[in-house]
Design an enzyme around this catalytic site. Structure first.
Site, PDB file in Angstrom:
ATOM      1  N   HIS A 268     -44.838  17.702  57.984  1.00 62.61           N
ATOM      2  CA  HIS A 268     -44.809  16.575  57.032  1.00 62.61           C
ATOM      3  C   HIS A 268     -43.579  16.789  56.144  1.00 62.61           C
ATOM      4  CE1 HIS A 268     -46.218  13.353  54.611  1.00 62.61           C
ATOM      5  NE2 HIS A 268     -47.330  13.852  54.097  1.00 62.61           N
ATOM      6  N   HIS A 307     -41.824  10.743  64.860  1.00 58.45           N
ATOM      7  CA  HIS A 307     -42.711  10.228  63.809  1.00 58.45           C
ATOM      8  C   HIS A 307     -43.927   9.620  64.471  1.00 58.45           C
ATOM      9  CE1 HIS A 307     -44.008   8.162  60.171  1.00 58.45           C
ATOM     10  NE2 HIS A 307     -43.208   8.991  59.534  1.00 58.45           N
ATOM     11  N   ASP A 363     -36.404  13.084  56.970  1.00 57.38           N
ATOM     12  CA  ASP A 363     -36.083  14.468  56.627  1.00 57.38           C
ATOM     13  C   ASP A 363     -34.827  14.985  57.326  1.00 57.38           C
ATOM     14  OD1 ASP A 363     -38.249  14.908  54.903  1.00 57.38           O
ATOM     15  OD2 ASP A 363     -39.597  15.108  56.605  1.00 57.38           O
TER      16      ASP A 363
END
Ligand code: CMC
Length: 430
Positions: A268, A307, A363
């Site tokens: 995450h 994702h 990210d």
């Protein structure tokens, strides 16, 4: 539509059941009537990791993962990132509408006046070892706020909830900055109410002996944009934890700490730190193909890629890629960007990634900017947690106000022993 529904035939009993559909979903409780006899518990659904189960109705964030669309309260993320401040977006996420001038003024003033930490909380932070991971300090300190504000337990009172929202959004940058300075052994810097949210955060991070901190406006704006992009992301792992813990009517400080704990994992929010470690490990462009082979062999993951919801380019990654240019004009180019760009280029052409629809996520590029700004990788997830606090609180409020929500309590499929008789220890063998 009213006459939309499913007819389900239970082959065991040759019975047909009419199950209504609502917004393209079946209510799991409508399946309970499907049973083989009065002793049968009734049908349940099995969905580890909630891959195909909606846990709530929500009006906060919309994602179309196939098209790469992200909207907060209906507004495209691209427009918000271009035109708003983070606190304006936080208001939108929490309250559902963009603020008027006077609403924004009051919101900013209230949050600004809740940035200070109680001295005992400051001392609590001082008790961590010099090399404590900032995310562990952040999680623990947010939980510790619960001891300072016992009034927060009255979660059914909208006024009490609002006060905790000011407190949490106000205090998370202060806690984050103190976790950063702790590692260097620098004294903690008190908030400066003259500064904007991002500038004050920078003040608490980087002010040394100067009487007044002057933030670089381009970097402050870049930080604000990163905060906007991270404000909410519907029912991800940490939002689900926030709702789940909040559903027991625990106070919002411990619920936020639990959500931050969920965020800290490398799958995450912790992925941003892992991306930098990965880029360090790769080291140079010529070593990328060998790394990609290791990913394809299942030995490592390409961090910052893939994702659960996006099967297209994450729109946040696209905006961050653009913002990186503005940051590098001030800080100088982070050489890791070249490795990341090449890694992305090679991955997006490779059948392994194409077939699985794996694209860069938020990210992948955020850490490169944070590092150029001067943050060490172990701060990156804390930087994610600051803005996500607004999203968690919006999800928490929405859950508490939803008459259909109750304490979260999934079912299980029991696979253990049936009843057995107790065996005394002397008869249990060697
Ligand atoms: N590198 C290599 N293979 C991958 C990756 C990756 N980063 N992500 C998914 N896959 C493969 C996975 O092995 C599987 O392959 P196969 O079908 O052969 O078994 C396939 O793609 C489907 O993946 P999955 O694990 O079933 O997907 P998921 O929805 O359960 O996991 C994820 C989503 C984000 C946890 C995963 O893509 C991942 O671990 N990515 C790396 C960590 C990361 O960047 N996380 C940040 C997510 S975005 C920020 C946030 O909101 O937290």
């Amino acid at each position: 539509m009213e006459n939309e529904g499913l007819s389900i035939v239970d082959k065991r009993t040759k019975t047909t059941y009419d199950i209504p559909l609502h917004k393209g979903t079946v209510r799991a409780m409508d399946l309970r009537q499907i049973k083989t006899g009065p002793e049968d518990f009734g049908l349940m659904t099995y969905d580890p990791a909630f891959v195909n189960t909606a846990s709530c109705h929500s009006a906060i964030t919309f994602i179309d993962g196939d098209k790469g669309i992200l909207r907060y309260r209906g507004y495209p993320i691209e427009q918000l990132a271009e035109k708003c401040t983070y606190l304006e977006v936080a208001y939108l996420v929490v309250h559902g509408e963009l603020p008027t001038v006077s609403q924004l003024k009051e919101w900013v003033s209230k949050i600004t006046h809740h940035t200070m930490l109680h001295e005992s909380t400051k001392n609590f932070l001082g008790g961590f070892r010099h090399d404590a991971h900032p995310m562990g300090m952040f999680i623990s300190t947010v939980a510790a706020l619960s001891t300072i504000y016992p009034d927060a337990r009255n979660v059914r009172d909208p006024g009490v909830r609002q006060l905790q929202i000011y407190r949490l959004i106000g205090k998370v940058p202060t806690i984050a900055a103190y976790t950063y300075r702790h590692g260097f052994g620098y004294p903690y810097i008190y908030p400066d109410n003259d500064l904007s949210y991002a500038e004050n955060f920078m003040n608490m991070l980087w002010r040394m002996a100067e009487p007044k901190y002057r933030a670089n406006t381009a970097l402050a704006r870049a930080l604000d944009i990163l905060f906007i992009l991270h404000a909410d992301h519907e029912q991800n792992c940490s939002a689900n934890v926030m709702r789940s813990v909040g559903s027991s009517q625990a106070d919002p400080f411990v619920a936020t700490a639990a959500a931050a704990a969920a965020l800290s994992g490398p799958l995450h929010g912790g992925a941003n730190e892992e991306v930098l470690k990965m880029l360090d490990e790769i080291g140079s462009k010529d070593r990328i193909p060998a790394y990609i082979e290791r990913v394809k062999a299942g030995r490592v993951k390409l961090m910052g890629f893939g994702h659960r919801v996006y099967k297209n380019y994450d729109p946040r990654a696209r905006i961050i890629r653009r913002a990186a240019g503005q940051v590098f004009e001030v800080t100088g180019r982070n050489p890791k960007l070249d490795i990341a760009l090449e890694l992305e280029r090679i991955a997006l052409e490779d059948e392994y990634f194409v077939k699985r629809r794996l694209y860069p996520n938020v990210d992948f590029y955020s850490g490169i900017i944070y590092q150029a700004m001067g943050f060490t990788p172990h701060m990156f997830t804390v930087l994610f947690a600051i803005p996500r606090t607004a999203g968690w609180l919006a999800q928490w409020q929405e859950m508490l106000q939803d008459p259909e929500q109750k304490i979260a309590r999934p079912r299980q499929i029991y696979t253990g022993y049936a009843q057995r008789d107790f065996v005394p220890i002397e008869k249990r063998g060697a």
